[in-house]
Design a protein around this motif. Sequence first.
Motif, short mmCIF file in Angstrom:
data_model
loop_
_atom_site.label_atom_id
_atom_site.label_comp_id
_atom_site.label_asym_id
_atom_site.label_seq_id
_atom_site.Cartn_x
_atom_site.Cartn_y
_atom_site.Cartn_z
N ARG A 147 0.83 -1.21 0.00
CA ARG A 147 0.00 0.00 0.00
C ARG A 147 0.87 1.26 0.00
O ARG A 147 0.49 2.29 -0.59
N GLY A 148 2.01 1.17 0.65
CA GLY A 148 2.92 2.31 0.60
C GLY A 148 3.51 2.52 -0.78
O GLY A 148 3.73 3.67 -1.20
N VAL A 149 3.78 1.42 -1.50
CA VAL A 149 4.34 1.55 -2.85
C VAL A 149 3.35 2.22 -3.79
O VAL A 149 3.74 3.01 -4.68
N THR A 150 2.07 1.93 -3.63
CA THR A 150 1.06 2.52 -4.54
C THR A 150 0.95 4.03 -4.39
O THR A 150 0.37 4.70 -5.26
N THR A 151 1.51 4.59 -3.35
CA THR A 151 1.46 6.05 -3.17
C THR A 151 2.70 6.75 -3.73
O THR A 151 2.76 7.99 -3.69
N LEU A 152 3.68 5.98 -4.20
CA LEU A 152 4.88 6.58 -4.76
C LEU A 152 4.58 7.24 -6.10
O LEU A 152 3.64 6.84 -6.81
N PRO A 153 5.36 8.22 -6.49
CA PRO A 153 5.12 8.90 -7.78
C PRO A 153 5.26 7.94 -8.95
O PRO A 153 6.20 7.12 -9.01
N GLY A 154 4.34 7.98 -9.87
CA GLY A 154 4.36 7.17 -11.08
C GLY A 154 3.69 5.81 -10.93
O GLY A 154 3.36 5.18 -11.95
N VAL A 155 3.50 5.32 -9.72
CA VAL A 155 2.89 4.00 -9.54
C VAL A 155 1.42 4.01 -9.92
O VAL A 155 0.95 3.08 -10.62
N PRO A 156 0.62 5.00 -9.51
CA PRO A 156 -0.80 4.99 -9.95
C PRO A 156 -0.93 5.02 -11.47
O PRO A 156 -1.82 4.36 -12.04
N GLU A 157 -0.08 5.78 -12.18
CA GLU A 157 -0.14 5.80 -13.64
C GLU A 157 0.23 4.44 -14.23
O GLU A 157 -0.35 4.02 -15.24
N PHE A 158 1.20 3.74 -13.59
CA PHE A 158 1.58 2.41 -14.06
C PHE A 158 0.42 1.43 -13.92
O PHE A 158 0.14 0.62 -14.84
N LEU A 159 -0.30 1.48 -12.82
CA LEU A 159 -1.43 0.58 -12.61
C LEU A 159 -2.58 0.89 -13.59
O LEU A 159 -3.30 -0.01 -14.02
N GLU A 160 -2.70 2.14 -13.95
CA GLU A 160 -3.77 2.49 -14.89
C GLU A 160 -3.42 2.04 -16.30
O GLU A 160 -4.30 1.61 -17.06
N ARG A 161 -2.15 2.12 -16.67
CA ARG A 161 -1.75 1.71 -18.02
C ARG A 161 -1.76 0.20 -18.17
O ARG A 161 -2.13 -0.33 -19.22
N TYR A 162 -1.35 -0.48 -17.12
CA TYR A 162 -1.33 -1.95 -17.14
C TYR A 162 -2.29 -2.46 -16.06
O TYR A 162 -1.90 -2.63 -14.89
N PRO A 163 -3.52 -2.71 -16.40
CA PRO A 163 -4.53 -3.11 -15.40
C PRO A 163 -4.32 -4.50 -14.84
O PRO A 163 -4.96 -4.87 -13.85
N GLY A 164 -3.48 -5.33 -15.47
CA GLY A 164 -3.23 -6.68 -14.97
C GLY A 164 -3.43 -7.76 -16.00
O GLY A 164 -3.06 -8.92 -15.75
N ALA A 165 -4.02 -7.44 -17.14
CA ALA A 165 -4.25 -8.44 -18.20
C ALA A 165 -4.26 -7.74 -19.54
O ALA A 165 -4.52 -6.55 -19.65
N TYR A 166 -3.96 -8.48 -20.59
CA TYR A 166 -4.04 -7.97 -21.96
C TYR A 166 -5.05 -8.83 -22.73
O TYR A 166 -5.37 -9.95 -22.33
N ASP A 167 -5.54 -8.30 -23.82
CA ASP A 167 -6.59 -8.99 -24.58
C ASP A 167 -6.02 -10.15 -25.38
O ASP A 167 -4.92 -10.07 -25.96
N LEU A 168 -6.78 -11.25 -25.43
CA LEU A 168 -6.41 -12.42 -26.22
C LEU A 168 -7.02 -12.32 -27.61
O LEU A 168 -7.98 -11.56 -27.83
N PRO A 169 -6.50 -13.09 -28.54
CA PRO A 169 -7.12 -13.10 -29.88
C PRO A 169 -8.57 -13.57 -29.80
O PRO A 169 -8.97 -14.34 -28.91
N ASP A 170 -9.36 -13.12 -30.74
CA ASP A 170 -10.78 -13.48 -30.75
C ASP A 170 -11.02 -14.96 -31.01
O ASP A 170 -12.11 -15.47 -30.72
N ALA A 171 -10.02 -15.65 -31.57
CA ALA A 171 -10.21 -17.06 -31.90
C ALA A 171 -10.25 -17.95 -30.66
O ALA A 171 -10.71 -19.10 -30.73
N VAL A 172 -9.78 -17.45 -29.55
CA VAL A 172 -9.76 -18.26 -28.33
C VAL A 172 -11.16 -18.33 -27.75
O VAL A 172 -11.79 -17.30 -27.46
N GLU A 173 -11.67 -19.55 -27.59
CA GLU A 173 -13.02 -19.75 -27.05
C GLU A 173 -12.99 -19.63 -25.53
O GLU A 173 -12.05 -20.06 -24.88
N PRO A 174 -14.02 -19.05 -24.94
CA PRO A 174 -14.09 -18.94 -23.48
C PRO A 174 -14.53 -20.27 -22.86
O PRO A 174 -14.94 -21.20 -23.56
#
Length: 448
Positions: free
Chosen positions: A182-209
């Motif tokens: 929680r202390g790291v998330t208050t450092l400068p630049g960390v909130p912008e990093f979390l917003e740019r990389y939310p934790g996952a990227y999109d897969l190709p549409d061919a992949v079935e759920p």
Amino acid sequence: MPAAAAPSAAPAAAPGTRTTGTTSLRRGLPRVPGGEPWPAAGLAPAAAGAPAVQAGPQQIADAGPAPAASAVEADAEAEPAAASAPGATTAPAPAAQPAVAAPASEAQSAVAAPAPVAQPVAPPPAAAVVPAPAAAAVEKPVKPKAEARTYGSRTLGQRIKLVVLFAVGGVAAAAILVLAARGVTTLPGVPEFLERYPGAYDLPDAVEPGFPWWAQWAHFLNIFLMVLIIRSGYQVRTQQKPPAYWTPKRGGKKISINLWLHQSLDILWLANGLIFVVLLFASGRWMRIVPSSWEAVPNALSALLQYMTLDWPVETGWVNYNSLQQIMYFVVVFIAAPLAAITGARMSEFWPKNAKTLNKVYPVEVARAIHFPTMLFFVLFILIHVFLVFATGALRNLNHMFGGTDVVNWVGFWLFAAAIAITAAGWYAARPLVLAPIAKRFGQVSSR
């Protein structure tokens, strides 16, 4: 025995004596405390010509003044009797004093001089003797305490204390990590990093759920086999005397029945994993657990930071794993599992013993140094995986892998409970009494 001749002249009377004619009668100490000297003044003198002998202290105390006429005979008879009496001492009696001869005219008035009363000699102090009890108490035999049963190198109590210690330490470490994250998330630049990389990227549409039936069965078999593999592997590592031995039908080295179980489960686990990988690539679902973009790395860091702050990332496992899940599943399926298989095969009986060059390039010590830490990695992964399954939406996540649906109901939970019950039954059944009949189908089982 003739009496000794009396001296011609009587000695002067000593103090404490009484004179009778020409014969002085010696008087001794009082017989009772505070009394008069003994004998009393009115006692008759001894008969004339009768020699007086000194009487023993015991005779004087018991019978008073003895007649002078039989003093010598009484003394002569008393000595052997006293010597033979029970408890009599062997101390010599004092020598008899010669009697004073008296004139015949005064024979009737003469009284034998009494022997001086011997003072009782105090016996030497004896050592204090503690009286023994009449009957010795019969002590009940102390039953030795049964030794605590050990599981490996520790008892059950020691293992419980160790688990509690690790639990307390784990909670403390987790609290520290949460506060640090929680202390790291208050450092400068960390909130912008979390917003740019939310934790996952999109897969190709061919992949079935979703999760097909073969993925659900592979997941259940993987749970069942992994639990028994870890148990049997730990038994092999800590066993001192195997409960039974197994020998192949075609001949070979005799091994413990726990090692036979471990290797047999390994073969089934590898077969299950091989079928899963083949179907995974055949269906095109491999992209769900194989990273296909470098964006997986920063997204995995973002997801890890979100987990550590207890602000869970959005769970979309039915469609797409987050990047941290994707990387971990890739490591388990394509790195840890093959590593466990290769090191396990090097230590098994299937490895060629006569391949000197191969054994020199890949020594068994290297395999042992890698195999056990790999097992520990699997244990840690299972614990974290199960915790996150329940912490990020238990009913939905259990429905994904056991119910084959994305709805929220109790179907997946009860299927998961049944899988745990079957695994527990397999854990209980993995003992020599049950394993021996199965092992006999593939070899010989003996107790030594």
